[in-house]
Motif scaffolding. Structure first.
Motif, PDB file in Angstrom:
ATOM      1  N   LYS A 281       0.796  -1.122   0.005  1.00 24.16           N
ATOM      2  CA  LYS A 281      -0.017  -0.058  -0.034  1.00 24.16           C
ATOM      3  C   LYS A 281       1.006   1.360  -0.019  1.00 24.16           C
ATOM      4  CE  LYS A 281      -4.067  -1.776   0.124  1.00 24.16           C
ATOM      5  NZ  LYS A 281      -5.141  -1.318  -1.026  1.00 24.16           N
ATOM      6  N   GLU A 282       2.138   1.144  -0.044  1.00 25.18           N
ATOM      7  CA  GLU A 282       3.088   2.011   0.155  1.00 25.18           C
ATOM      8  C   GLU A 282       2.822   3.179   1.325  1.00 25.18           C
ATOM      9  OE1 GLU A 282       2.893   3.934  -3.801  1.00 25.18           O
ATOM     10  OE2 GLU A 282       4.117   2.207  -4.568  1.00 25.18           O
ATOM     11  N   LYS A 283       2.620   2.470   2.414  1.00 28.08           N
ATOM     12  CA  LYS A 283       2.499   3.181   3.724  1.00 28.08           C
ATOM     13  C   LYS A 283       3.678   2.807   4.642  1.00 28.08           C
ATOM     14  CE  LYS A 283      -2.500   3.624   2.854  1.00 28.08           C
ATOM     15  NZ  LYS A 283      -3.851   3.267   3.642  1.00 28.08           N
ATOM     16  N   LYS A 284       3.564   3.447   5.861  1.00 30.29           N
ATOM     17  CA  LYS A 284       4.389   2.865   7.043  1.00 30.29           C
ATOM     18  C   LYS A 284       3.578   2.001   7.720  1.00 30.29           C
ATOM     19  CE  LYS A 284       6.621   7.721   7.320  1.00 30.29           C
ATOM     20  NZ  LYS A 284       6.700   8.739   8.326  1.00 30.29           N
ATOM     21  N   THR A 285       4.381   1.085   8.318  1.00 31.31           N
ATOM     22  CA  THR A 285       3.683   0.055   9.098  1.00 31.31           C
ATOM     23  C   THR A 285       2.863   0.654  10.399  1.00 31.31           C
ATOM     24  OG1 THR A 285       5.648  -0.449  10.290  1.00 31.31           O
ATOM     25  CG2 THR A 285       5.290  -1.973   8.482  1.00 31.31           C
ATOM     26  N   GLY A 286       3.599   1.652  10.920  1.00 34.52           N
ATOM     27  CA  GLY A 286       2.845   2.380  12.027  1.00 34.52           C
ATOM     28  C   GLY A 286       1.500   2.621  11.616  1.00 34.52           C
ATOM     29  N   ASP A 287       1.431   3.407  10.423  1.00 35.28           N
ATOM     30  CA  ASP A 287       0.358   4.310   9.836  1.00 35.28           C
ATOM     31  C   ASP A 287      -0.906   2.891   9.792  1.00 35.28           C
ATOM     32  OD1 ASP A 287       1.463   6.498  10.087  1.00 35.28           O
ATOM     33  OD2 ASP A 287       1.945   6.463   8.133  1.00 35.28           O
ATOM     34  N   VAL A 288      -0.455   1.895   9.095  1.00 43.16           N
ATOM     35  CA  VAL A 288      -1.102   0.817   8.731  1.00 43.16           C
ATOM     36  C   VAL A 288      -1.732   0.099   9.860  1.00 43.16           C
ATOM     37  CG1 VAL A 288      -1.470  -1.636   7.822  1.00 43.16           C
ATOM     38  CG2 VAL A 288      -0.249   0.062   6.526  1.00 43.16           C
ATOM     39  N   LEU A 289      -1.037  -0.039  11.037  1.00 45.78           N
ATOM     40  CA  LEU A 289      -1.416  -0.705  12.226  1.00 45.78           C
ATOM     41  C   LEU A 289      -2.465   0.393  12.934  1.00 45.78           C
ATOM     42  CD1 LEU A 289      -1.202  -2.965  14.021  1.00 45.78           C
ATOM     43  CD2 LEU A 289       0.766  -2.002  15.288  1.00 45.78           C
ATOM     44  N   LYS A 290      -2.303   1.535  12.861  1.00 47.18           N
ATOM     45  CA  LYS A 290      -3.168   2.621  13.221  1.00 47.18           C
ATOM     46  C   LYS A 290      -4.625   2.525  12.577  1.00 47.18           C
ATOM     47  CE  LYS A 290       0.144   6.123  15.038  1.00 47.18           C
ATOM     48  NZ  LYS A 290       0.769   7.290  14.615  1.00 47.18           N
TER      49      LYS A 290
END
Length: 69
Positions: A19-28
């Motif tokens: 998704k070309e996102k940071k893992t922290g952002d995905v988890l949030k």
């Protein structure tokens, strides 16, 4: 560390990259939608399928709150 947790971390990292996102952002995002535990609990389904099927299911959980299958 359990096999389930190892796979969850793998899935989180690869989904975030997809998704070309940071893992922290995905988890949030997962936490905000209340689906983190559903994803973790679906280890056996995701672990035995192509990773793209897991991505499709996660997208469905995010949009509808329900599994794709």
């Amino acid at each position: 560390m359990t096999e389930e947790m190892k796979f969850f971390m793998y899935l989180l990292e690869y989904y975030a990259a997809f998704k070309e996102k940071k893992t922290g952002d995905v988890l949030k995002e997962w936490d905000t939608h209340g689906i983190t535990q559903k994803i973790y609990d679906n280890y056996w389904g995701y672990h035995t399928e192509a990773i793209e099927n897991a991505y499709m299911d996660i997208d469905s959980l995010l949009s509808t709150g329900k599994h794709a299958w």
